[in-house]
Design an enzyme around this catalytic site. Structure first.
Site, PDB file in Angstrom:
ATOM      1  CB  THR A 168      -0.975   0.024   1.192  1.00  0.00           C
ATOM      2  OG1 THR A 168      -0.268   0.196   2.413  1.00  0.00           O
ATOM      3  CG2 THR A 168      -1.787  -1.255   1.261  1.00  0.00           C
ATOM      4  CG  ASP A 169       4.005   2.347   2.784  1.00  0.00           C
ATOM      5  OD1 ASP A 169       4.024   3.550   3.114  1.00  0.00           O
ATOM      6  OD2 ASP A 169       3.813   1.429   3.583  1.00  0.00           O
ATOM      7  CB  VAL A 170       4.538   0.017  -3.577  1.00  0.00           C
ATOM      8  CG1 VAL A 170       4.848   0.055  -5.070  1.00  0.00           C
ATOM      9  CG2 VAL A 170       5.754  -0.512  -2.803  1.00  0.00           C
TER      10      VAL A 170
END
Length: 388
Positions: A168-170
């Site tokens: 989800t960071d990516v």
């Protein structure tokens, strides 16, 4: 030729993964990225390890090339003034402080845009700047749990599983890079900057794509399918005689071509398997029979036979196999950057292949405050003001 974003200055007040990933992409494209940390370095990933190389963590190197580093103390007015001076000449400010923090510091969009109306200001938070969860911190693991991602990963026996990367960071880093470039284009038309409000939660929901669409259309809550596809069969991992291989049959024509390679002719003639919706209904029986067939050949044999029929397939590889693969090497997906104090660093290359404004690898991941003097001199030259 200069990079596509040559001449664009990014003031990067992010840490960990989503923000640094976005700014590394922009830096690869030619932007001048100034990474801002507290004295001594406040990006947690500097200390996440092992592995380390001469004190620099692998995690930190993954998302921090093509940046210069300055350290400032935001608890002091002097530090805040340095940021304000940098914002005067910056095109973009990006941060991932919790909602409300930048307002308390006097470094929020309203304050900084009043001294630079062309400024693009990107906020990355866990849940966004509105809604009942706006003040909660954002961690990928929590977002994967709350956004439904864990509920569709794993199997019935394993229970919910997270993706092995902070995915989800990516996603959020990619959305941030897209939004910032869109805002830069819009500014060419309007002459004005704008604020971007991004969250890990929203990005994770958006990235559910067809799984979310399936639920919204049918009302059926999806269950974890392991390595299988919710809408297509056969589309899974099968065991060849020497290891696992993924076979992805995308349509009825491919299915019949695949069946022509099997020693059991009844699979291709079975009326239950003639259309994809029917194969989905009988996935368990079909996959069991296919797996018995796949075991009869090696992965290399299946790759050759399936390639001849135009059927997608590929062996399950570990990272050692990946980084030795000729396709990985041919695409320049491993690069080496030299840092005079850390030594040569092997990094993953950029997937962006532009024919004219090519990606460039100019600066290795910086030490905390490595460019303090250089950047302070630039501020004074560009603004004509003394910030020391």
């Amino acid at each position: 030729m200069p990079g596509a974003l040559d001449g664009v200055r990014i003031l990067d007040m992010t840490r960990v993964l989503a923000g640094p990933y976005a700014t590394m992409i922009l830096g690869d494209l030619g932007a001048d990225v100034i990474k801002v940390e507290a004295p001594g370095g406040s990006d947690d990933t500097r200390f996440w390890g092992p592995p380390f190389q001469n004190g620099m963590s692998a995690y930190y190197t993954a998302v921090n090339r093509n940046k210069r580093s300055i350290t400032v103390n935001l608890k002091e007015e002097k530090g805040k003034n340095i940021i304000r001076h940098l914002a005067k000449t910056a095109d973009v400010v990006i941060h991932n402080f919790k909602t409300g923090t930048m307002e308390k510091l006097g470094l929020d969009y309203d304050h900084l845009s009043s001294i630079n109306s062309r400024l693009i200001y990107c906020s990355i938070t866990g849940f966004g700047e509105t809604g009942p969860y706006r003040h909660l911190p954002g961690y990928d693991y929590i977002i994967q749990a709350m956004s439904g991602w864990m509920s569709i990963n794993g199997t019935a026996s394993s229970g919910p599983l997270k993706v092995g990367v902070a995915i989800t960071d990516v996603f959020t880093g990619l959305y941030a890079a897209i939004a910032i470039q869109a805002a830069l284009l819009a500014r060419e038309k309007t002459g004005r900057g704008q604020k971007i409000d991004l969250s890990l939660f929203d990005s994770a929901i958006s990235a559910l794509v067809n799984v979310a669409a399936n639920y919204l259309m049918s009302g059926n809550v999806p269950t974890p399918l392991g390595n299988e596809h919710p809408n297509i069969v056969p589309y899974s991992t099968y065991e060849a005689s020497d290891g696992p291989i993924v076979i992805a049959v995308g349509n009825d024509r491919q299915f019949q071509a695949f069946c022509g390679l099997l020693s059991d002719p009844t699979i291709g003639t079975d009326p239950r398997f003639q259309t994809n919706p029917s194969r989905v209904a009988f996935r368990e029986e079909l996959n069991r029979r296919i797996n018995e067939e796949v075991k009869k050949r090696t992965r290399a044999e299946w790759q050759r036979l399936l390639a001849e029929k135009g059927i997608p397939c590929g062996p399950v590889q570990n990272l050692e196999q990946l980084f030795q693969h000729p396709q990985t090497l041919a695409r320049d997906m491993i690069i080496t950057m030299k840092h005079e104090k850390v030594g040569p660093l092997q990094l993953v290359g950029s997937p962006l292949k532009l024919s004219d404004t090519k990606i460039s690898y100019r600066l290795p991941p910086p030490l905390a405050g490595e460019h303090n003097d250089e950047i302070i001199r630039e501020i004074m030259n560009e603004t004509g003001e003394d910030v020391l």
